[in-house]
Design a protein around this motif. Sequence first.
Motif, short mmCIF file in Angstrom:
data_model
loop_
_atom_site.label_atom_id
_atom_site.label_comp_id
_atom_site.label_asym_id
_atom_site.label_seq_id
_atom_site.Cartn_x
_atom_site.Cartn_y
_atom_site.Cartn_z
N GLN A 396 1.28 -1.31 0.25
CA GLN A 396 0.06 -0.30 0.00
C GLN A 396 1.31 1.26 0.10
O GLN A 396 0.60 1.82 -0.72
N ARG A 400 1.18 4.36 -3.43
CA ARG A 400 1.10 5.61 -2.31
C ARG A 400 2.17 6.49 -3.06
O ARG A 400 2.45 7.58 -3.95
N SER A 406 -3.83 4.43 -5.28
CA SER A 406 -4.50 3.19 -4.13
C SER A 406 -4.62 2.29 -4.01
O SER A 406 -4.20 1.81 -4.75
N GLY A 407 -4.44 1.61 -3.08
CA GLY A 407 -4.79 -0.19 -3.38
C GLY A 407 -3.08 -1.12 -3.01
O GLY A 407 -1.99 0.06 -2.43
N GLU A 465 -7.81 -5.56 -2.25
CA GLU A 465 -7.17 -3.72 -2.18
C GLU A 465 -6.02 -4.28 -3.32
O GLU A 465 -5.07 -2.85 -4.26
N LEU A 468 -7.59 -2.53 -5.95
CA LEU A 468 -8.29 -1.21 -6.34
C LEU A 468 -6.96 -0.90 -6.60
O LEU A 468 -7.29 0.13 -7.58
N PHE A 469 -6.21 -1.18 -5.97
CA PHE A 469 -4.39 -0.19 -7.22
C PHE A 469 -4.93 -0.61 -8.54
O PHE A 469 -4.82 0.58 -9.54
N GLU A 472 -7.04 1.60 -10.19
CA GLU A 472 -7.19 3.35 -10.99
C GLU A 472 -5.04 3.43 -11.64
O GLU A 472 -5.25 4.25 -12.58
#
Length: 768
Positions: A396, A400, A406-407, A465, A468-469, A472
């Motif tokens: 994570q 960032r 995110s993710g 997670e 999610l990455f 994006e």
Amino acid sequence: MNNHLLYDRPVPYQRFKSDSEEIWNEAAPIGNGNMGAMVFGGVQAEKLQLNEDTIWYGNGGRNRVNPEAKDNYLKIRRLLSDGMVSDAQKLASDTMMPIPDQQRNYSTAGEIFFEFHEDKEEFKNYIRCLDLNQAIVTMEYEIGGRQYQREYFASAVHQVIALHQESKDEEKVNGCLTLTFFRSNVEKIEKISEHILSMTVKEGANGCCYCVMAAIKNKGGTVEIHRDQIRVNEADSFTVYLSVRSDFYKEEPSGWCRKKLESVLKLPYEFVKSEHIKEYQSYFNRVQFSLGQDTEKAERPIPERLKAMQQGEQDLELIAAYYQFGRYLLISSSRPWSQPANLQGIWNRNEHPAWGSKYTININTEMNYWPAESCNLSECHLPLFGLIRRMLPFGQKVARDMYGLSGFVAHHNTDLFGDCAPQDTVMPSTIWPMGAAWLCTHIWKHYEYTLDQKFLRENIDLMKEASLFISEYLFENHEGKLITGPSISPENTYLHQSGQEGQLCIGPTMDTEIIRDLLEACIKGAEITGCEDELTNKLRAILPRLPELSVGKYGQLMEWAEDYEEMEPGHRHISHLYALYPSEQITYERTPELMEAARVTLERRLKNGGGHTGWSRAWIITMWARLRDGEKAGENIRDLLTKSTYPNLFDCHPPFQIDGNFGGTAGIAEMLLQCINGELTFLPALPKTWDCGHISGLKAKGAITVSFTWKDGEVISGSILAEKGGRCLFLKPDSITKIVSEQKVNITYEGQKAVCYGEGVYEIQLLA
């Protein structure tokens, strides 16, 4: 099933020099999940090379992300989109490569030396055997007309490595154990009791502190401890117990080791041995496999059998033993309480091994776990999920710091500490943000085989997670499709239309294949566990916008978004065939034209020298199995054993990597049974020479256990056990005329397909 690996001489190691790769790979591996040893089988003098799975150089917690990455990766993406490959790679080299470039590496616990006979009389009638049925190495030899026997095993029950020496003629036996030679990082050696000696070691670069502790239990005779030695004199028999532990678990290693040794010293050796066998066999005995007994060959040493195969001799039972050896290695290097099997399992001879003996997650770590589910070792899969959990907060942070997203992201390597930043500064491999995504598909795979909803609920956040990455990181190309970039197709090089050579690219095929599997699994998992949310809907919208797989100008599956020429057409990685195996995106039933493209791809790779490393050859076996070409799969099994296997049956990359063993085992299982899109197929890729055999205990998706016997290439009997009930669909072999069940099972037929459904546990029998 024999499953005995025989050797007729000791390994000719050198006591005061490092062993060569060839010498070390004559020794026999033993392990209990977290502790391992290599047994060299010396007569007068012996050594054990020790490992423990948390002994790593250095420690974690470093932030190695290049601080310029976040402000530049979109610029690199635009350069790649505009065809400016060289400029993109130069900018990536400056701004995306990690600082420092290396993760931590796995290390070794060192070597323990033994002396058993003071005289140097010649020995004869030597035999050493690794018994896969019991996970015990046994040595027998004769000196001066007196017969001796020695046994070695690593007990998961008592957390010790055991060595037992005795004479068959009731002669007295002697022994001397030396705890250390020339180890510069030894902190302390101390006598703990009259039978226990301890060594404390500090790993380099502020790494772990670990303890190697030894104890002797003697029957008769005397025991002395001086400096770094334990000596036993004139005993009827004696047993050496070793325990190894690091401070990774935030406890005092020497106290842990002492507790284990003092406990085991109170027990009779035969009890310790029998408990070890019972516990090990609770895993190993789940699968029985034979390709026809050949007792004459089974009594020959393994190096002799491998040489005979190189000269064209057939040895089907060695293939069966190789399959079981792979299962033995997974049991011995990956248990629910251990760390996952790394690049060498747990057997590593070097303080700084090749590739750091880390977790290489652009194929090798995943391949380690290909046999876990299908070969009925599901619990051995669990340590991998523990590592993914440890990676999560670091991944994570990398998402960032490196991408501003995110993710959860990881690149092509990780280590014991869960480092997710890029590894190395190598353009063909470093910038590949799909490591977490691929690892998380294993969570879904474990669920598919076990139907364990509790496990899925506890781990779906990892899949979310990683998804999610991805959600994006994807961006829209000129065709409106969602693709990745910058990325690579591990670890290959293409020729751009402009004449530029490149590795960094946008939209490599493997990325899209992994993403499709991950997103579909995440959506299904959310539906099953009742945790659908905004992300789930976002993933549903992404799926139809992913690029479709495409066929190139040679009829091959395209490896990149454009139909580039390959700079290495025989490259060891065949990453874009992920969709064929381990995925199920390419099948004869759903995508016949892509199956043909996959075959062309594989043939082109092999024609140009592909498969020249052990793990690559293993992956090729699984691909030929999915292509239902038993002859090609069988040829590559032979090539794996004759070209990429050491005398102790370890996989030869070279050097030793364990992934080829695990991939080979998974490939053999895939040749015998496939479960594609919920449909079971028996003997989908059987070589003609494997005309008769038996396999019991194979696993299929849906918590199903399958056993069957075949003769003349046809199934003559079998059973399917649905451990959690529900639906089971299989392609009925032509030779099977009767399908029966004692339970109330609804059996219907759709042409050649049999569809079974029952409430609760049920078993059906297949009869010819």
